[in-house]
Design a protein around this motif. Structure first.
Motif, mmCIF file in Angstrom:
data_model
loop_
_atom_site.group_PDB
_atom_site.id
_atom_site.type_symbol
_atom_site.label_atom_id
_atom_site.label_comp_id
_atom_site.label_asym_id
_atom_site.label_seq_id
_atom_site.Cartn_x
_atom_site.Cartn_y
_atom_site.Cartn_z
ATOM 1 N N VAL A 6 0.826 -1.206 0.000
ATOM 2 C CA VAL A 6 0.000 0.000 0.000
ATOM 3 C C VAL A 6 0.864 1.261 0.000
ATOM 4 C CG1 VAL A 6 -1.714 1.325 1.295
ATOM 5 C CG2 VAL A 6 -1.914 -1.161 1.128
ATOM 6 N N ALA A 7 1.820 1.334 0.922
ATOM 7 C CA ALA A 7 2.622 2.552 1.039
ATOM 8 C C ALA A 7 3.719 2.627 -0.013
ATOM 9 C CB ALA A 7 3.238 2.626 2.436
ATOM 10 N N GLY A 8 4.270 1.459 -0.404
ATOM 11 C CA GLY A 8 5.423 1.433 -1.293
ATOM 12 C C GLY A 8 5.282 2.248 -2.565
ATOM 13 N N PRO A 9 4.271 1.986 -3.394
ATOM 14 C CA PRO A 9 4.171 2.735 -4.651
ATOM 15 C C PRO A 9 3.945 4.228 -4.468
ATOM 16 C CG PRO A 9 2.246 1.318 -4.316
ATOM 17 C CD PRO A 9 3.264 0.921 -3.304
ATOM 18 N N ALA A 80 4.554 -2.507 -11.778
ATOM 19 C CA ALA A 80 4.158 -3.806 -12.316
ATOM 20 C C ALA A 80 4.224 -4.879 -11.235
ATOM 21 C CB ALA A 80 5.058 -4.187 -13.490
ATOM 22 N N PHE A 81 5.253 -4.821 -10.390
ATOM 23 C CA PHE A 81 5.387 -5.824 -9.330
ATOM 24 C C PHE A 81 4.204 -5.753 -8.371
ATOM 25 C CE2 PHE A 81 6.866 -7.767 -5.444
ATOM 26 C CZ PHE A 81 7.633 -8.848 -5.886
ATOM 27 N N VAL A 82 3.803 -4.544 -8.004
ATOM 28 C CA VAL A 82 2.673 -4.390 -7.077
ATOM 29 C C VAL A 82 1.392 -4.928 -7.694
ATOM 30 C CG1 VAL A 82 1.191 -2.693 -5.929
ATOM 31 C CG2 VAL A 82 3.670 -2.451 -5.837
ATOM 32 N N VAL A 83 1.119 -4.562 -8.952
ATOM 33 C CA VAL A 83 -0.119 -4.996 -9.604
ATOM 34 C C VAL A 83 -0.150 -6.518 -9.757
ATOM 35 C CG1 VAL A 83 -1.428 -4.915 -11.771
ATOM 36 C CG2 VAL A 83 -0.473 -2.815 -10.805
ATOM 37 N N ALA A 215 -3.654 -0.564 -3.029
ATOM 38 C CA ALA A 215 -2.479 -1.172 -3.650
ATOM 39 C C ALA A 215 -2.549 -1.075 -5.166
ATOM 40 C CB ALA A 215 -2.358 -2.636 -3.213
ATOM 41 N N TYR A 216 -3.724 -1.362 -5.723
ATOM 42 C CA TYR A 216 -3.874 -1.266 -7.176
ATOM 43 C C TYR A 216 -3.725 0.185 -7.660
ATOM 44 C CZ TYR A 216 -5.265 -6.048 -8.335
ATOM 45 O OH TYR A 216 -5.261 -7.393 -8.564
ATOM 46 N N LEU A 217 -4.305 1.138 -6.931
ATOM 47 C CA LEU A 217 -4.189 2.540 -7.334
ATOM 48 C C LEU A 217 -2.736 2.995 -7.308
ATOM 49 C CD1 LEU A 217 -7.249 4.206 -5.521
ATOM 50 C CD2 LEU A 217 -6.944 3.843 -7.975
ATOM 51 N N GLY A 218 -2.029 2.669 -6.232
ATOM 52 C CA GLY A 218 -0.627 3.064 -6.125
ATOM 53 C C GLY A 218 0.243 2.391 -7.162
ATOM 54 N N GLY A 219 0.033 1.106 -7.370
ATOM 55 C CA GLY A 219 0.812 0.380 -8.366
ATOM 56 C C GLY A 219 0.561 0.892 -9.767
ATOM 57 N N ALA A 220 -0.713 1.132 -10.091
ATOM 58 C CA ALA A 220 -1.050 1.637 -11.430
ATOM 59 C C ALA A 220 -0.487 3.033 -11.648
ATOM 60 C CB ALA A 220 -2.567 1.637 -11.613
ATOM 61 N N ALA A 221 -0.560 3.897 -10.620
ATOM 62 C CA ALA A 221 -0.044 5.259 -10.758
ATOM 63 C C ALA A 221 1.466 5.249 -10.982
ATOM 64 C CB ALA A 221 -0.390 6.077 -9.511
ATOM 65 N N THR A 222 2.183 4.407 -10.257
ATOM 66 C CA THR A 222 3.632 4.320 -10.423
ATOM 67 C C THR A 222 3.985 3.757 -11.792
ATOM 68 O OG1 THR A 222 3.801 3.893 -8.046
ATOM 69 C CG2 THR A 222 5.760 3.455 -9.364
ATOM 70 N N LEU A 223 3.238 2.755 -12.233
ATOM 71 C CA LEU A 223 3.470 2.169 -13.561
ATOM 72 C C LEU A 223 3.244 3.209 -14.659
ATOM 73 C CD1 LEU A 223 3.995 -0.313 -15.342
ATOM 74 C CD2 LEU A 223 1.576 -0.903 -15.112
ATOM 75 N N VAL A 224 2.158 3.963 -14.554
ATOM 76 C CA VAL A 224 1.855 4.981 -15.567
ATOM 77 C C VAL A 224 2.933 6.072 -15.570
ATOM 78 C CG1 VAL A 224 0.254 6.842 -16.180
ATOM 79 C CG2 VAL A 224 -0.623 4.572 -15.583
ATOM 80 N N GLN A 225 3.378 6.497 -14.372
ATOM 81 C CA GLN A 225 4.419 7.522 -14.318
ATOM 82 C C GLN A 225 5.706 7.032 -14.978
ATOM 83 O OE1 GLN A 225 5.053 10.347 -10.964
ATOM 84 N NE2 GLN A 225 6.862 9.106 -10.544
ATOM 85 N N GLY A 226 6.049 5.766 -14.757
ATOM 86 C CA GLY A 226 7.237 5.218 -15.406
ATOM 87 C C GLY A 226 7.093 5.190 -16.917
#
Length: 231
Positions: A6-9, A80-83, A215-226
């Motif tokens: 949850v916090a990681g991304p 991607a890892f989080v998702v 977790a999905y929101l954070g992972g997706a946001a980090t993936l999109v930013q990358g």
């Protein structure tokens, strides 16, 4: 596990992939050590030894592979890892409900595979919990013993990943002032205390759904930013 997922991304979005993952490693290790004192008597030290040894063993080659990676590539890896990890965790949870346990508890190969996956996840994304959670479901690991054993493993995993990356890569901690680090430590402790107080009062299913969404929101946001940084 929930802390990293949850916090990681979100921390990576704020502090960057190198500093953010180190931050997640450190805060996760602190939380695990604080919890360990209350659950140490339930730890399965044999499984801990197998998981910790195999996880730490792969961290040096994993860190060397990531050393030359770009910021965009690291953000994509974290997202991607989080998702993927969250999806696998959700799918395997259904096996627990069905009562199916395809992995024998005494089998060592699944422990080795789990340790390796967790070590790579800790170095790349600061998230080593999902492989262990998936193993616990597939092997029918008693929930109380699993939760207890996870604490020394997460602490070992996070500290080893932190030391490996500080030594072998250009990673560094976020440039926080002393008071900011004090706030971080206080927030971790406060979160644990609030969790203890709220756990008996909040439905577990509601908490689980909330964690999955975050977790999905954070992972997706980090993936999109990358992906945007690639452009």
């Amino acid at each position: 596990m929930g802390f990293g997922l949850v916090a990681g991304p979100f921390i990576v979005l704020i502090a960057g992939p190198l500093e953010g993952v180190l931050f997640v490693n450190l805060a996760g290790a602190i939380a695990a050590v604080l919890i360990l004192g209350r659950v140490a008597r339930h730890v399965d030290w044999r499984r801990y030894a197998w998981l910790a040894a195999t996880s730490v063993a792969v961290m040096i080659p994993a860190a060397l592979l990531l050393r030359g990676a770009s910021t965009a590539a690291l953000e994509i890896a974290v997202g991607a890892f989080v998702v993927v990890a969250m999806t696998l965790a959700v799918v395997t949870t259904r096996l627990r409900r069905d009562g199916r346990h395809p992995v024998r508890p005494e089998a060592r190969v699944p422990l080795v595979v789990t340790g390796v996956a967790s070590g790579v996840g800790s170095v790349a994304a600061g998230i080593g919990g999902p492989p262990v959670a998936i193993y616990s479901v597939l092997s029918g690991w008693d929930a109380r013993t699993f939760a207890a054993t996870a604490q020394p493993f997460f602490a070992t995993n996070a500290l080893a990943a932190l030391i490996t990356k500080l030594t072998l890569t250009d990673a560094s901690f976020p440039p926080f002032a002393v008071w900011q680090w004090a706030v971080v430590l206080g927030a971790v402790v406060l979160g644990l205390v609030l969790g203890d107080l709220l756990a008996p009062r909040v439905p577990a299913a509601a908490v689980r759904r909330g964690l999955i969404v975050l977790a999905y929101l954070g992972g997706a946001a980090t993936l999109v930013q990358g992906l945007l940084h690639l452009g």
